[in-house]
Design an enzyme around this catalytic site. Sequence first.
Site, PDB file in Angstrom:
ATOM      1  N   ASN A 144       0.855  -1.191   0.000  1.00 55.36           N
ATOM      2  CA  ASN A 144       0.000   0.000   0.000  1.00 55.36           C
ATOM      3  C   ASN A 144       0.884   1.231   0.000  1.00 55.36           C
ATOM      4  O   ASN A 144       1.731   1.405   0.880  1.00 55.36           O
ATOM      5  CB  ASN A 144      -0.902   0.034   1.239  1.00 55.36           C
ATOM      6  CG  ASN A 144      -1.841   1.231   1.241  1.00 55.36           C
ATOM      7  OD1 ASN A 144      -2.817   1.265   0.496  1.00 55.36           O
ATOM      8  ND2 ASN A 144      -1.542   2.222   2.061  1.00 55.36           N
ATOM      9  N   GLU A 145       0.737   2.062  -1.026  1.00 58.47           N
ATOM     10  CA  GLU A 145       1.453   3.341  -1.099  1.00 58.47           C
ATOM     11  C   GLU A 145       2.940   3.174  -0.794  1.00 58.47           C
ATOM     12  O   GLU A 145       3.508   3.866   0.054  1.00 58.47           O
ATOM     13  CB  GLU A 145       0.808   4.370  -0.182  1.00 58.47           C
ATOM     14  CG  GLU A 145      -0.599   4.745  -0.616  1.00 58.47           C
ATOM     15  CD  GLU A 145      -1.204   5.893   0.184  1.00 58.47           C
ATOM     16  OE1 GLU A 145      -0.722   6.160   1.318  1.00 58.47           O
ATOM     17  OE2 GLU A 145      -2.149   6.530  -0.309  1.00 58.47           O
ATOM     18  N   GLU A 301      -7.896   5.454  -4.522  1.00 61.51           N
ATOM     19  CA  GLU A 301      -8.321   6.241  -3.356  1.00 61.51           C
ATOM     20  C   GLU A 301      -8.574   7.680  -3.776  1.00 61.51           C
ATOM     21  O   GLU A 301      -7.857   8.243  -4.602  1.00 61.51           O
ATOM     22  CB  GLU A 301      -7.241   6.258  -2.269  1.00 61.51           C
ATOM     23  CG  GLU A 301      -7.035   4.974  -1.508  1.00 61.51           C
ATOM     24  CD  GLU A 301      -6.018   5.165  -0.379  1.00 61.51           C
ATOM     25  OE1 GLU A 301      -5.814   6.334   0.049  1.00 61.51           O
ATOM     26  OE2 GLU A 301      -5.415   4.177   0.054  1.00 61.51           O
ATOM     27  N   TRP A 309      -4.669  15.271   6.648  1.00 61.00           N
ATOM     28  CA  TRP A 309      -3.229  15.373   6.816  1.00 61.00           C
ATOM     29  C   TRP A 309      -2.640  16.708   6.365  1.00 61.00           C
ATOM     30  O   TRP A 309      -1.444  16.905   6.455  1.00 61.00           O
ATOM     31  CB  TRP A 309      -2.537  14.220   6.090  1.00 61.00           C
ATOM     32  CG  TRP A 309      -3.172  13.810   4.799  1.00 61.00           C
ATOM     33  CD1 TRP A 309      -4.069  12.802   4.614  1.00 61.00           C
ATOM     34  CD2 TRP A 309      -2.963  14.389   3.506  1.00 61.00           C
ATOM     35  NE1 TRP A 309      -4.436  12.708   3.297  1.00 61.00           N
ATOM     36  CE2 TRP A 309      -3.769  13.668   2.596  1.00 61.00           C
ATOM     37  CE3 TRP A 309      -2.162  15.443   3.037  1.00 61.00           C
ATOM     38  CZ2 TRP A 309      -3.805  13.975   1.238  1.00 61.00           C
ATOM     39  CZ3 TRP A 309      -2.208  15.749   1.690  1.00 61.00           C
ATOM     40  CH2 TRP A 309      -3.036  15.014   0.809  1.00 61.00           C
ATOM     41  N   LYS A 350      -9.017   9.666  11.587  1.00 60.94           N
ATOM     42  CA  LYS A 350     -10.423   9.705  11.990  1.00 60.94           C
ATOM     43  C   LYS A 350     -11.168  10.904  11.419  1.00 60.94           C
ATOM     44  O   LYS A 350     -12.400  10.885  11.317  1.00 60.94           O
ATOM     45  CB  LYS A 350     -10.536   9.685  13.514  1.00 60.94           C
ATOM     46  CG  LYS A 350      -9.849  10.820  14.250  1.00 60.94           C
ATOM     47  CD  LYS A 350      -9.975  10.631  15.751  1.00 60.94           C
ATOM     48  CE  LYS A 350      -9.160  11.659  16.525  1.00 60.94           C
ATOM     49  NZ  LYS A 350      -7.696  11.422  16.362  1.00 60.94           N
ATOM     50  N   PHE A 351     -10.446  11.964  11.048  1.00 57.89           N
ATOM     51  CA  PHE A 351     -11.110  13.117  10.452  1.00 57.89           C
ATOM     52  C   PHE A 351     -11.022  13.130   8.929  1.00 57.89           C
ATOM     53  O   PHE A 351     -11.401  14.109   8.296  1.00 57.89           O
ATOM     54  CB  PHE A 351     -10.555  14.421  11.037  1.00 57.89           C
ATOM     55  CG  PHE A 351     -10.885  14.607  12.493  1.00 57.89           C
ATOM     56  CD1 PHE A 351     -12.215  14.678  12.913  1.00 57.89           C
ATOM     57  CD2 PHE A 351      -9.890  14.677  13.445  1.00 57.89           C
ATOM     58  CE1 PHE A 351     -12.525  14.832  14.253  1.00 57.89           C
ATOM     59  CE2 PHE A 351     -10.190  14.828  14.789  1.00 57.89           C
ATOM     60  CZ  PHE A 351     -11.510  14.904  15.198  1.00 57.89           C
ATOM     61  N   HIS A 352     -10.516  12.058   8.351  1.00 53.85           N
ATOM     62  CA  HIS A 352     -10.538  11.893   6.899  1.00 53.85           C
ATOM     63  C   HIS A 352     -11.953  11.465   6.507  1.00 53.85           C
ATOM     64  O   HIS A 352     -12.492  10.499   7.031  1.00 53.85           O
ATOM     65  CB  HIS A 352      -9.520  10.821   6.494  1.00 53.85           C
ATOM     66  CG  HIS A 352      -9.247  10.737   5.023  1.00 53.85           C
ATOM     67  ND1 HIS A 352     -10.205  10.383   4.111  1.00 53.85           N
ATOM     68  CD2 HIS A 352      -8.110  10.945   4.310  1.00 53.85           C
ATOM     69  CE1 HIS A 352      -9.672  10.379   2.896  1.00 53.85           C
ATOM     70  NE2 HIS A 352      -8.407  10.723   2.995  1.00 53.85           N
TER      71      HIS A 352
END
Length: 652
Positions: A144-145, A301, A309, A350-352
Amino acid sequence: MGQIAFGGDYNPEQWPREVWAEDMRLMRGASVSMVSVGIFSWALVEPRDGEYDFGWFDEVMDNLSRNGIAASLATMTASPPPWLTRKYPEILPVLADGTRMWPGGRQAYCPSSPAFRAHATRLVRLIAERYRDHPALALWHIGNEYGCDTPACYCDLSAEAFRTWLRARYTTVDALNEAWSTKFWSQRYDDFAEVLPPRTVPAFNNPSQQLDFARFSSDEILGCLLAEKAVIRELTPNVPITTNFAGYSHALDLRRWAEELDVVSFDSYPEPFDPRAHVEAGLTYDVYRGARGGQPWLLMEQAPSAVNWRERNAAKEPGQMRLWSWQAVAQGADAIMYFQWRQSRGGAEKFHSAMVPHAGPDTDQHRDIVALGAELASVPEIVGSRPDNDVAVVLDWASWRALELDAHPSSDVQQLDALLAHYAPLFTANIACDVVSPADDLSSYRLVVVPNLYLVSATDAERLTDYVRGGGHLLMSFFSGIVDESDRVHLGGYPAPFRDVLGLRVDEFRPLDAGQVLPVELVGQTGGATLWSERITLEGAEVQGRFTDGSPALTRSEFGDGVAWYLATRPDPELLQTLSEHVAARAGVEPVLTGLPKGVQAARRGDFLFLLNHNPRPSTVDLDRPMTDLLSPGSAPAEHVELVARGVAVLR
């Protein structure tokens, strides 16, 4: 899959089982057709060394297959579990200054670590054996990434792997000394054992050493993917393989990596605060489509709204998520997916935003997801189609790395800045383009744009020269053709490999100070220039633009059956727009559609014409013949399209 894949990262392990049934119901309602699963599941399926618990994941895979949802199945190796780095602390990566990175984030591993690779491939074999015949399995999602958080490691394990890589590249230490110019600053090596990664030093690192270490680091991380790929190919030879790239940088050589994948996947996060974010996104989409010769790619994504971020995380405006999703499709995406399905309650992201936000499905954000899913599902015929473009923009990873090393005439000269400066005028003029390597076949293009090619091999330089000789049109910008593959200057006057085709010699670089603007005239228009200027001696080229002191700023050279333009500065955006359209017109290049309102993008993909209104106000588009909007079922063919603010039309 026969349709545009729609879905996102699915992390049910973050939620109690009673939520899983609701997930399936909501996914069906949102036309979700594929999800990525297991990306960060290593610590749960292998809680202790050699002890496995796949029961809960079996249930996840079974839920997906029962609901007709395909799995992009991750190999679960994106981040090692804490027990692994506790047992093998040498896995932890080291920075150039010797600082060791610690667990607690993600990607805390050295790609050269034998212990990491051994445990990763052991896990992948178990996963592939367990799920190779599972009806949900549609795609392998390796890692992943890669390189996002750990683009290089400077530890002793990496140092030894670097020496092995150098022995394979140079065979003898004398050949390495020659390539690295080690007679400078008494750096001569007597044995490969003396060579280190470019760790923190008192002065500048050797630039050739830095360049080779960048090549090595990309190859070494790729080695992790290849180790897992070998296991997957053995056990599931007919299941396609991908990995998702996080943006793009010179850390990973995308063209080299793409050779090892069946399809390229990309994570796209444009900045909603930036009114020109769609232009940079367009460039990125063309880069990824070009990585495998124009093959459709997967948007693995994106964010339904805000990310978490940036220093300030903007929410997307109404309609913007739909618009940017369709832009990706218009520029080659065969999948529209998100991070993530359900918004996390805890953790760093969590704020994404997510497809199901903290407030649940009774939200505008989720309703927009549902509407887009249905819309994408209604046009399966788009899948697999490709554009047919007349313009190519050149990007080379080795040149990018070398350009941005230190001890250069100006640190302001950066590859992505140059790339975007030359791409944006084409995008604005609705001239579609491909992003290619200088090693690609260029013969089908009417115009090739080279924003910067600081490093170039003799072979690639000859390929570009042959392109012009055969009738092509070339627009090359400054500080190109300067060094060879080892970052050694091409002798014979700048830019030595291109002097004949350009019909000039650059006698001196004259970079500009920060904020300095030089008046300049190009193709009959005046404006300002920044960043760079040069002293040019003509050797057959004609002057097409000058600085105020009369020295050449733009030249044109007829060479063979073609034409080569050379730009010795960075004009302001308006002047570069004029120049780009001037050169394109003389190369016989036409926009996708003429007469478009400012801020409306037109893109062709096979038999489909996409109209994307990037304006916060309605726009009217006149067509050259009646067409039907596939997103407006039952509508009659029309010669005019009314686009709402941030509106989209897909015409056959």
